[in-house]
Design an enzyme around this catalytic site. Structure first.
Site, PDB file in Angstrom:
ATOM      1  N   ARG A 142       0.836  -0.154 -22.449  1.00 18.06           N
ATOM      2  CA  ARG A 142      -0.557  -0.535 -22.151  1.00 18.06           C
ATOM      3  C   ARG A 142      -0.711  -2.044 -22.262  1.00 18.06           C
ATOM      4  O   ARG A 142      -0.681  -2.618 -23.348  1.00 18.06           O
ATOM      5  CB  ARG A 142      -1.504   0.147 -23.138  1.00 18.06           C
ATOM      6  CG  ARG A 142      -2.957  -0.246 -22.964  1.00 18.06           C
ATOM      7  CD  ARG A 142      -3.583   0.326 -21.720  1.00 18.06           C
ATOM      8  NE  ARG A 142      -3.613   1.781 -21.758  1.00 18.06           N
ATOM      9  CZ  ARG A 142      -3.871   2.552 -20.692  1.00 18.06           C
ATOM     10  NH1 ARG A 142      -4.143   2.006 -19.528  1.00 18.06           N
ATOM     11  NH2 ARG A 142      -3.847   3.871 -20.803  1.00 18.06           N
ATOM     12  N   ARG A 181       6.867   2.897 -13.901  1.00 23.91           N
ATOM     13  CA  ARG A 181       6.489   2.288 -15.184  1.00 23.91           C
ATOM     14  C   ARG A 181       7.045   3.056 -16.377  1.00 23.91           C
ATOM     15  O   ARG A 181       6.908   2.617 -17.519  1.00 23.91           O
ATOM     16  CB  ARG A 181       4.963   2.157 -15.286  1.00 23.91           C
ATOM     17  CG  ARG A 181       4.209   3.471 -15.257  1.00 23.91           C
ATOM     18  CD  ARG A 181       2.717   3.243 -15.334  1.00 23.91           C
ATOM     19  NE  ARG A 181       1.958   4.485 -15.338  1.00 23.91           N
ATOM     20  CZ  ARG A 181       0.688   4.582 -15.702  1.00 23.91           C
ATOM     21  NH1 ARG A 181       0.028   3.504 -16.091  1.00 23.91           N
ATOM     22  NH2 ARG A 181       0.061   5.729 -15.672  1.00 23.91           N
ATOM     23  N   HIS A 233       0.083  -4.337 -11.668  1.00 26.33           N
ATOM     24  CA  HIS A 233      -1.151  -3.991 -12.411  1.00 26.33           C
ATOM     25  C   HIS A 233      -1.377  -4.947 -13.598  1.00 26.33           C
ATOM     26  O   HIS A 233      -1.449  -4.504 -14.762  1.00 26.33           O
ATOM     27  CB  HIS A 233      -0.997  -2.546 -12.888  1.00 26.33           C
ATOM     28  CG  HIS A 233      -2.235  -1.818 -13.288  1.00 26.33           C
ATOM     29  ND1 HIS A 233      -3.144  -2.295 -14.197  1.00 26.33           N
ATOM     30  CD2 HIS A 233      -2.696  -0.603 -12.905  1.00 26.33           C
ATOM     31  CE1 HIS A 233      -4.103  -1.412 -14.360  1.00 26.33           C
ATOM     32  NE2 HIS A 233      -3.863  -0.372 -13.593  1.00 26.33           N
ATOM     33  N   ASP A 244     -13.965  -0.128 -11.403  1.00 24.48           N
ATOM     34  CA  ASP A 244     -12.681   0.405 -10.895  1.00 24.48           C
ATOM     35  C   ASP A 244     -12.794   0.429  -9.377  1.00 24.48           C
ATOM     36  O   ASP A 244     -13.129   1.452  -8.783  1.00 24.48           O
ATOM     37  CB  ASP A 244     -12.420   1.803 -11.478  1.00 24.48           C
ATOM     38  CG  ASP A 244     -10.978   2.259 -11.244  1.00 24.48           C
ATOM     39  OD1 ASP A 244     -10.241   1.555 -10.520  1.00 24.48           O
ATOM     40  OD2 ASP A 244     -10.603   3.320 -11.773  1.00 24.48           O
ATOM     41  N   GLU A 247      -5.234  -6.442  -9.511  1.00 24.49           N
ATOM     42  CA  GLU A 247      -3.993  -5.769  -9.124  1.00 24.49           C
ATOM     43  C   GLU A 247      -3.710  -5.843  -7.625  1.00 24.49           C
ATOM     44  O   GLU A 247      -4.358  -5.151  -6.839  1.00 24.49           O
ATOM     45  CB  GLU A 247      -4.104  -4.292  -9.525  1.00 24.49           C
ATOM     46  CG  GLU A 247      -4.565  -4.084 -10.954  1.00 24.49           C
ATOM     47  CD  GLU A 247      -5.150  -2.682 -11.184  1.00 24.49           C
ATOM     48  OE1 GLU A 247      -4.760  -1.742 -10.487  1.00 24.49           O
ATOM     49  OE2 GLU A 247      -6.012  -2.550 -12.063  1.00 24.49           O
TER      50      GLU A 247
HETATM   51  O1  TA6 Z   1      -5.725   0.496 -11.304  1.00 20.18           O
HETATM   52  C1  TA6 Z   1      -6.884   0.957 -11.899  1.00 20.18           C
HETATM   53  C2  TA6 Z   1      -6.594   2.287 -12.523  1.00 20.18           C
HETATM   54  O2  TA6 Z   1      -6.109   3.173 -11.574  1.00 20.18           O
HETATM   55  C3  TA6 Z   1      -7.850   2.816 -13.187  1.00 20.18           C
HETATM   56  O3  TA6 Z   1      -8.364   3.952 -12.537  1.00 20.18           O
HETATM   57  C4  TA6 Z   1      -7.447   3.042 -14.615  1.00 20.18           C
HETATM   58  O4  TA6 Z   1      -7.356   4.350 -14.955  1.00 20.18           O
HETATM   59  C5  TA6 Z   1      -6.190   2.212 -14.771  1.00 20.18           C
HETATM   60  O5  TA6 Z   1      -5.596   2.150 -13.530  1.00 20.18           O
HETATM   61  C6  TA6 Z   1      -5.221   2.552 -15.869  1.00 20.18           C
HETATM   62  O6  TA6 Z   1      -4.534   3.737 -15.632  1.00 20.18           O
HETATM   63  P1  TA6 Z   1      -3.570   4.323 -16.733  1.00 20.18           P
HETATM   64  O7  TA6 Z   1      -2.904   5.499 -16.087  1.00 20.18           O
HETATM   65  O8  TA6 Z   1      -2.589   3.241 -17.087  1.00 20.18           O
HETATM   66  O9  TA6 Z   1      -4.431   4.701 -17.902  1.00 20.18           O
END
Ligand code: TA6
Length: 272
Positions: free
Chosen positions: A55, A77, A145, A192, A247
Site C-alpha cells: 500500500r 503487483r 498507480h 475515484d 495514475e
Molecule cells: O485506481 C483507483 C482504484 O482503482 C480505486 O478504485 C481504489 O480502490 C484504488 O485503486 C486502490 O485499490 P486497491 O485494490 O489497491 O485497494
C-alpha cells in the site's frame, strides 16, 4: 545501484536523489528528489509478506486495471519480478515479469512485462512495456498507480485536466454523456475518476507533475475518510489525508496484442 536486501534495490543519482524498488510487484516504494524530500506515500501499515500488494509507492497494474474478470488490479503487483539490467551512469534499472504457473492459473497467456525506472535529479521516468510472447492474441488494461505524499489531501487540488471527459467510478452517472473535468479537482470525500483523452496533458499536484505517453487515460484517486475506514492498511482516522494517487492508465479501450506485438507506456513524474 545498491542492493539493500536481496529483494530491494536502491537507485542513487549524483544529485542526491534516491529511489527504492522492491522486486515484489516491481514496486517503487520511495522516491526522494535532489532536495531530500520524499515524494511518495508508503503506508506505515503496508504489508511486506511477498504476497500482498504494497500500500503506497507505485504499484504496477497489469493485466487488468480495476474490477473485471480476474482479481482487482490484476496480478503484477503481487508477483516477484526479476532484474534484467542496471546502469550506474543512467541511474536506472529494468525489471521483468513473465508468465509462470501462478499467472497462467489466473490468466492463461504468455507475456513479457518490463518496467524501466530512470532516476534524475527531480524526475522519475517509468516505462512499462508488455509483449505478447504467446501464439494467440490477448487484450489487457494497465496503469502505474503512484501514491503522492500530501500533508493534508483536503487542502490540495489536482489541476491540468480541465474539459476532459471522465468516468466517475465512485458515483457512476446514469446518463450516457460523460461529465467533463473542472479546472481544479478538490478532495475531502472519495474521488475515484478516470479521465479520458489525457495523453497530451500534464497533471499537477502542488509542485509535482505527471505526464505520459501511451497511456490514454489518467486516474485520480483518494478514498476520503469514509472509504478509507474500510481499507485495513490505511491508518485511521487520518491516513487518507496523506496521499493522492495520479495514475497514468490504459483502461477505456483495452489494448489488444497479436503474437509478437508490444505496447509501451511512458510516464514522467517530476518534482519542482
Ligand atoms: O485506481 C483507483 C482504484 O482503482 C480505486 O478504485 C481504489 O480502490 C484504488 O485503486 C486502490 O485499490 P486497491 O485494490 O489497491 O485497494
Amino acid at each position: 545501484m545498491q542492493k539493500a536486501d536481496p529483494g530491494i534495490l536502491l537507485l542513487r543519482h549524483t544529485s542526491g536523489a534516491k529511489a527504492t524498488i522492491h522486486l515484489h510487484g516491481g514496486h517503487v516504494t520511495s522516491w526522494i528528489s535532489a532536495n531530500g524530500c520524499e515524494q511518495l506515500y508508503l503506508s506505515p501499515l503496508a504489508v511486506f509478506d511477498g504476497k500482498t500488494a504494497i500500500r503506497g509507492g507505485i504499484p504496477i497494474i497489469f493485466p487488468q486495471f480495476g474490477i473485471g474478470s480476474i482479481a482487482k488490479h490484476g496480478f503484477a503487483r503481487n508477483q516477484l519480478w526479476r532484474i534484467l539490467g542496471t546502469s550506474e551512469s543512467e541511474s536506472s534499472v529494468e525489471l521483468v515479469l513473465t508468465e509462470n504457473a501462478a499467472t497462467q492459473a489466473i490468466w492463461p497467456h504468455c507475456f513479457d512485462l518490463r518496467l524501466k525506472v530512470v532516476l534524475g535529479p527531480n524526475e522519475l521516468l517509468l516505462t512499462l512495456s508488455a509483449k505478447n510472447t504467446g501464439t494467440a492474441p490477448w487484450s489487457f488494461t494497465a496503469a502505474l498507480h503512484p501514491y503522492f505524499a500530501t500533508e493534508d489531501a483536503s487542502k490540495c487540488v489536482v489541476t491540468g485536466l480541465q474539459g476532459l471527459p471522465y468516468t466517475d467510478t465512485a458515483s457512476p452517472e446514469a446518463s450516457h454523456e460523460l461529465p467533463t473535468a473542472p479546472a481544479e479537482i478538490p478532495f475531502g470525500t472519495e474521488v475515484d475518476c478516470i479521465y479520458h483523452e489525457a495523453e497530451a496533458r500534464t497533471t499537477r499536484l502542488g509542485g509535482l507533475s505527471v505526464s505520459q505517453t501511451g497511456f490514454p487515460d489518467l486516474t485520480v484517486w483518494n478514498p476520503g475518510p469514509e472509504v478509507a475506514a474500510g481499507i485495513k492498511d490505511v491508518p485511521q482516522p487520518n491516513g487518507w489525508r496523506q496521499f493522492i494517487c495520479i495514475e497514468p492508465s490504459l483502461w477505456k479501450t483495452p489494448a489488444k496484442l497479436a503474437p509478437g506485438e508490444e505496447w509501451t507506456g511512458l510516464a514522467t513524474l517530476a518534482a519542482n
